[in-house]
Design a protein around this motif. Structure first.
Motif, PDB file in Angstrom:
ATOM      1  N   ILE A 119       7.917  -2.942  -7.541  1.00 12.90           N
ATOM      2  CA  ILE A 119       6.896  -3.246  -8.549  1.00 12.90           C
ATOM      3  C   ILE A 119       5.511  -3.013  -7.980  1.00 12.90           C
ATOM      4  CG2 ILE A 119       5.875  -5.088  -9.939  1.00 12.90           C
ATOM      5  CD1 ILE A 119       8.702  -6.273 -10.199  1.00 12.90           C
ATOM      6  N   GLY A 120       5.281  -3.464  -6.738  1.00 12.18           N
ATOM      7  CA  GLY A 120       3.995  -3.212  -6.098  1.00 12.18           C
ATOM      8  C   GLY A 120       3.707  -1.731  -5.964  1.00 12.18           C
ATOM      9  N   THR A 121       4.728  -0.953  -5.583  1.00 14.44           N
ATOM     10  CA  THR A 121       4.567   0.493  -5.483  1.00 14.44           C
ATOM     11  C   THR A 121       4.229   1.101  -6.837  1.00 14.44           C
ATOM     12  OG1 THR A 121       6.125   0.595  -3.633  1.00 14.44           O
ATOM     13  CG2 THR A 121       5.723   2.645  -4.838  1.00 14.44           C
ATOM     14  N   ALA A 122       4.887   0.615  -7.894  1.00 15.61           N
ATOM     15  CA  ALA A 122       4.617   1.123  -9.240  1.00 15.61           C
ATOM     16  C   ALA A 122       3.181   0.844  -9.662  1.00 15.61           C
ATOM     17  CB  ALA A 122       5.595   0.500 -10.238  1.00 15.61           C
ATOM     18  N   ILE A 123       2.635  -0.309  -9.261  1.00 17.61           N
ATOM     19  CA  ILE A 123       1.230  -0.607  -9.577  1.00 17.61           C
ATOM     20  C   ILE A 123       0.319   0.410  -8.909  1.00 17.61           C
ATOM     21  CG2 ILE A 123      -0.642  -2.265  -9.245  1.00 17.61           C
ATOM     22  CD1 ILE A 123       1.435  -4.501  -9.531  1.00 17.61           C
ATOM     23  N   TYR A 124       0.556   0.672  -7.633  1.00 16.84           N
ATOM     24  CA  TYR A 124      -0.277   1.661  -6.940  1.00 16.84           C
ATOM     25  C   TYR A 124      -0.126   3.046  -7.559  1.00 16.84           C
ATOM     26  CZ  TYR A 124      -1.712  -1.432  -3.118  1.00 16.84           C
ATOM     27  OH  TYR A 124      -2.294  -2.424  -2.384  1.00 16.84           O
ATOM     28  N   ILE A 125       1.101   3.424  -7.927  1.00 15.56           N
ATOM     29  CA  ILE A 125       1.297   4.722  -8.567  1.00 15.56           C
ATOM     30  C   ILE A 125       0.521   4.792  -9.879  1.00 15.56           C
ATOM     31  CG2 ILE A 125       3.000   6.182  -9.738  1.00 15.56           C
ATOM     32  CD1 ILE A 125       5.021   5.351  -7.597  1.00 15.56           C
ATOM     33  N   SER A 126       0.523   3.713 -10.644  1.00 18.28           N
ATOM     34  CA  SER A 126      -0.194   3.702 -11.915  1.00 18.28           C
ATOM     35  C   SER A 126      -1.698   3.827 -11.732  1.00 18.28           C
ATOM     36  CB  SER A 126       0.132   2.422 -12.694  1.00 18.28           C
ATOM     37  OG  SER A 126      -0.513   1.291 -12.116  1.00 18.28           O
ATOM     38  N   LEU A 127      -2.179   3.556 -10.518  1.00 12.04           N
ATOM     39  CA  LEU A 127      -3.596   3.740 -10.188  1.00 12.04           C
ATOM     40  C   LEU A 127      -3.823   5.061  -9.462  1.00 12.04           C
ATOM     41  CD1 LEU A 127      -4.417   0.087  -9.054  1.00 12.04           C
ATOM     42  CD2 LEU A 127      -4.914   1.169 -11.255  1.00 12.04           C
ATOM     43  N   LEU A 128      -2.829   5.947  -9.511  1.00 11.70           N
ATOM     44  CA  LEU A 128      -2.888   7.265  -8.869  1.00 11.70           C
ATOM     45  C   LEU A 128      -3.111   7.135  -7.362  1.00 11.70           C
ATOM     46  CD1 LEU A 128      -5.069   9.176 -11.513  1.00 11.70           C
ATOM     47  CD2 LEU A 128      -2.588   8.801 -11.491  1.00 11.70           C
ATOM     48  N   HIS A 129      -2.573   6.074  -6.789  1.00  8.26           N
ATOM     49  CA  HIS A 129      -2.802   5.762  -5.376  1.00  8.26           C
ATOM     50  C   HIS A 129      -1.490   5.399  -4.692  1.00  8.26           C
ATOM     51  CE1 HIS A 129      -6.095   3.868  -2.576  1.00  8.26           C
ATOM     52  NE2 HIS A 129      -5.536   4.926  -2.052  1.00  8.26           N
ATOM     53  N   GLY A 130      -0.392   6.030  -5.142  1.00 11.88           N
ATOM     54  CA  GLY A 130       0.913   5.676  -4.599  1.00 11.88           C
ATOM     55  C   GLY A 130       1.015   5.896  -3.107  1.00 11.88           C
ATOM     56  N   HIS A 131       0.335   6.922  -2.594  1.00 10.31           N
ATOM     57  CA  HIS A 131       0.420   7.207  -1.164  1.00 10.31           C
ATOM     58  C   HIS A 131      -0.135   6.081  -0.306  1.00 10.31           C
ATOM     59  CE1 HIS A 131      -3.571   8.674  -2.438  1.00 10.31           C
ATOM     60  NE2 HIS A 131      -3.969   8.273  -1.242  1.00 10.31           N
ATOM     61  N   HIS A 132      -0.925   5.196  -0.906  1.00  9.42           N
ATOM     62  CA  HIS A 132      -1.453   4.076  -0.137  1.00  9.42           C
ATOM     63  C   HIS A 132      -0.334   3.173   0.379  1.00  9.42           C
ATOM     64  CE1 HIS A 132      -4.326   1.015   1.147  1.00  9.42           C
ATOM     65  NE2 HIS A 132      -3.557   0.115   0.567  1.00  9.42           N
ATOM     66  N   VAL A 133       0.779   3.110  -0.341  1.00 11.28           N
ATOM     67  CA  VAL A 133       1.912   2.295   0.110  1.00 11.28           C
ATOM     68  C   VAL A 133       2.384   2.769   1.479  1.00 11.28           C
ATOM     69  CG1 VAL A 133       4.250   1.523  -0.411  1.00 11.28           C
ATOM     70  CG2 VAL A 133       2.597   1.845  -2.274  1.00 11.28           C
ATOM     71  N   SER A 134       2.616   4.073   1.596  1.00  8.85           N
ATOM     72  CA  SER A 134       3.074   4.621   2.873  1.00  8.85           C
ATOM     73  C   SER A 134       2.013   4.479   3.950  1.00  8.85           C
ATOM     74  CB  SER A 134       3.444   6.099   2.699  1.00  8.85           C
ATOM     75  OG  SER A 134       4.519   6.244   1.805  1.00  8.85           O
ATOM     76  N   ALA A 135       0.758   4.799   3.603  1.00 11.78           N
ATOM     77  CA  ALA A 135      -0.315   4.731   4.594  1.00 11.78           C
ATOM     78  C   ALA A 135      -0.547   3.308   5.061  1.00 11.78           C
ATOM     79  CB  ALA A 135      -1.598   5.313   4.003  1.00 11.78           C
ATOM     80  N   HIS A 136      -0.451   2.355   4.143  1.00 11.61           N
ATOM     81  CA  HIS A 136      -0.719   0.961   4.505  1.00 11.61           C
ATOM     82  C   HIS A 136       0.379   0.393   5.394  1.00 11.61           C
ATOM     83  CE1 HIS A 136      -2.504  -3.025   3.991  1.00 11.61           C
ATOM     84  NE2 HIS A 136      -1.265  -3.485   3.883  1.00 11.61           N
ATOM     85  N   LEU A 137       1.627   0.587   4.995  1.00 13.13           N
ATOM     86  CA  LEU A 137       2.735  -0.010   5.728  1.00 13.13           C
ATOM     87  C   LEU A 137       3.036   0.708   7.034  1.00 13.13           C
ATOM     88  CD1 LEU A 137       5.194  -0.736   2.773  1.00 13.13           C
ATOM     89  CD2 LEU A 137       3.677  -2.356   3.915  1.00 13.13           C
ATOM     90  N   ARG A 138       2.941   2.024   7.038  1.00 13.26           N
ATOM     91  CA  ARG A 138       3.396   2.796   8.200  1.00 13.26           C
ATOM     92  C   ARG A 138       2.261   3.197   9.146  1.00 13.26           C
ATOM     93  NH1 ARG A 138       8.423   3.126   6.706  1.00 13.26           N
ATOM     94  NH2 ARG A 138       9.061   3.827   4.622  1.00 13.26           N
ATOM     95  N   VAL A 139       1.010   3.131   8.669  1.00  9.55           N
ATOM     96  CA  VAL A 139      -0.108   3.556   9.508  1.00  9.55           C
ATOM     97  C   VAL A 139      -1.104   2.418   9.723  1.00  9.55           C
ATOM     98  CG1 VAL A 139      -1.973   5.236   9.801  1.00  9.55           C
ATOM     99  CG2 VAL A 139       0.156   5.912   8.658  1.00  9.55           C
ATOM    100  N   HIS A 140      -1.578   1.837   8.634  1.00  9.59           N
ATOM    101  CA  HIS A 140      -2.637   0.837   8.762  1.00  9.59           C
ATOM    102  C   HIS A 140      -2.197  -0.378   9.573  1.00  9.59           C
ATOM    103  CE1 HIS A 140      -6.199  -1.475   7.852  1.00  9.59           C
ATOM    104  NE2 HIS A 140      -5.487  -2.421   7.265  1.00  9.59           N
ATOM    105  N   HIS A 141      -1.051  -0.933   9.247  1.00 11.65           N
ATOM    106  CA  HIS A 141      -0.624  -2.137   9.975  1.00 11.65           C
ATOM    107  C   HIS A 141      -0.332  -1.868  11.450  1.00 11.65           C
ATOM    108  CE1 HIS A 141      -0.519  -5.812   7.523  1.00 11.65           C
ATOM    109  NE2 HIS A 141      -0.591  -4.956   6.513  1.00 11.65           N
ATOM    110  N   PRO A 142       0.374  -0.808  11.803  1.00 13.49           N
ATOM    111  CA  PRO A 142       0.577  -0.566  13.238  1.00 13.49           C
ATOM    112  C   PRO A 142      -0.694  -0.170  13.981  1.00 13.49           C
ATOM    113  CG  PRO A 142       2.228   0.575  11.915  1.00 13.49           C
ATOM    114  CD  PRO A 142       1.184   0.098  10.970  1.00 13.49           C
TER     115      PRO A 142
END
Length: 332
Positions: A119-142
């Motif tokens: 659901i969180g991913t779908a919200i980001y996709i609806s804001l045309l920002h789906g790639h933020h999910v991958s960038a946030h979890l796999r890049v930003h946090h580490p």
């Protein structure tokens, strides 16, 4: 949980009412600007709670998927609204998407269960920002607070330069991280996450066109861009200038309380599901938002996160406010 419910859902209710015109568009905009600033001045403290807050996050997700298409229709095609009404709805809905929906999606993608994450991913996709999910979890946090993270601004970088750098940087970094993970998994099945992000974005754009014609499509793109800018503003403000020390072996020290800025104001924090309590989130990403706290060893911003975001829009003013504070924090 009461204040989280009041602070985050009040703008949603008033934006829904604003679609009818009249005085409601003004009240909707005031509810997420002036009202928040006034409540922050009351100086109340939020109680820590062991609750997951999941019922609220799912309610906010439902509100998002209701308000976004209705808002696109109202701005683009509603015959009963004047130009001023449309402008006010755009501003209020854009702030809701940028400050509340983004914060809620952020909370959901960190959930332990698959459905909330989707659901969180779908919200980001609806804001045309789906790639933020991958960038946030796999890049930003580490990699937060290191040069490897495109969403951690170094000292001296103004927001507008950061916006251009981070917009492309997080798209590329998320793609590389997803591709690398799939390469490590022999026989990886399913579509690349970025394929899903792009398909979802295309469907969202088509839906906006069907709802409001060209005007609705332009309104939707504008709302999505506004929400994305607010998310990157949040990243900029919460990580500006803070860096983890690099050890002799090349690795960086663990993420600690000193590596994120935190906003001390209570009502704006409640509205944003404690996203401004950023140090605790980075140290314990799985901790639910009602349990996040701010302790003395965490660096604090002088004003609320929304106010600091406005200051960041004027780089000379931002540097005047933050560079001395950053230097003092480094000495401390």
């Amino acid at each position: 949980m009461l204040w989280y419910v009041i602070a985050s859902l009040t703008p949603a209710v008033l934006i829904a009412a604003a679609l009818w015109g009249g005085v409601w568009p003004v009240l909707a905009l005031l509810s997420i600007t002036v009202h928040v600033a006034f409540m922050d001045r009351l100086g109340r403290a939020l109680r820590l709670s062991d609750s997951s807050g999941r019922a609220l996050t799912l309610t906010l997700a439902a509100a998002h998927f209701l308000l976004l298409p209705l808002g696109v229709w109202a701005i683009g095609a509603a015959p009963h609204l004047e130009a001023l009404d449309r402008a006010l709805i755009f501003a209020a809905l854009g702030l809701f998407l940028g400050q509340i929906s983004n914060s809620n999606a952020h909370e959901l993608i960190h959930a332990s269960r698959r459905l909330p994450r989707r659901i969180g991913t779908a919200i980001y996709i609806s804001l045309l920002h789906g790639h933020h999910v991958s960038a946030h979890l796999r890049v930003h946090h580490p990699a937060a607070a290191t040069p490897a993270d495109p969403n951690s601004a170094p000292r001296g970088m103004g927001f507008w330069r950061f916006l251009l750098s981070a917009s492309w940087g997080e798209f590329r970094a998320g793609w590389q991280a997803d591709s690398a993970q799939r390469a490590r998994k022999t026989g990886a099945k399913g579509l690349h996450p970025y394929t899903l992000y792009l398909i979802g974005a295309a469907l969202a754009l088509l839906t906006a066109m069907l709802l409001g014609g060209v005007a609705g499509l332009l309104a939707y793109i504008g709302l999505a861009a506004y929400a994305q800018m607010q998310l990157l503003l949040s990243d900029y403000v919460q990580h500006y200038g803070l860096r983890r020390e690099q050890r002799p072996d090349g690795r960086f020290e663990p993420m600690g309380p000193q590596h994120s800025w935190n906003a001390p104001k209570w009502y704006s924090a409640a509205m944003m599901l404690n996203a401004p309590r950023h140090s605790d989130h980075h140290m314990r990403p799985a901790r639910a938002f009602p349990a996040l706290e701010v302790t003395p060893e965490m660096p604090k911003l002088p004003y609320s996160l929304p106010v600091m975001a406005v200051i960041a829009l004027v780089p000379p003013l931002w540097r005047r406010v933050m560079d001395r504070r950053l230097a003092r924090w480094g000495q401390h």
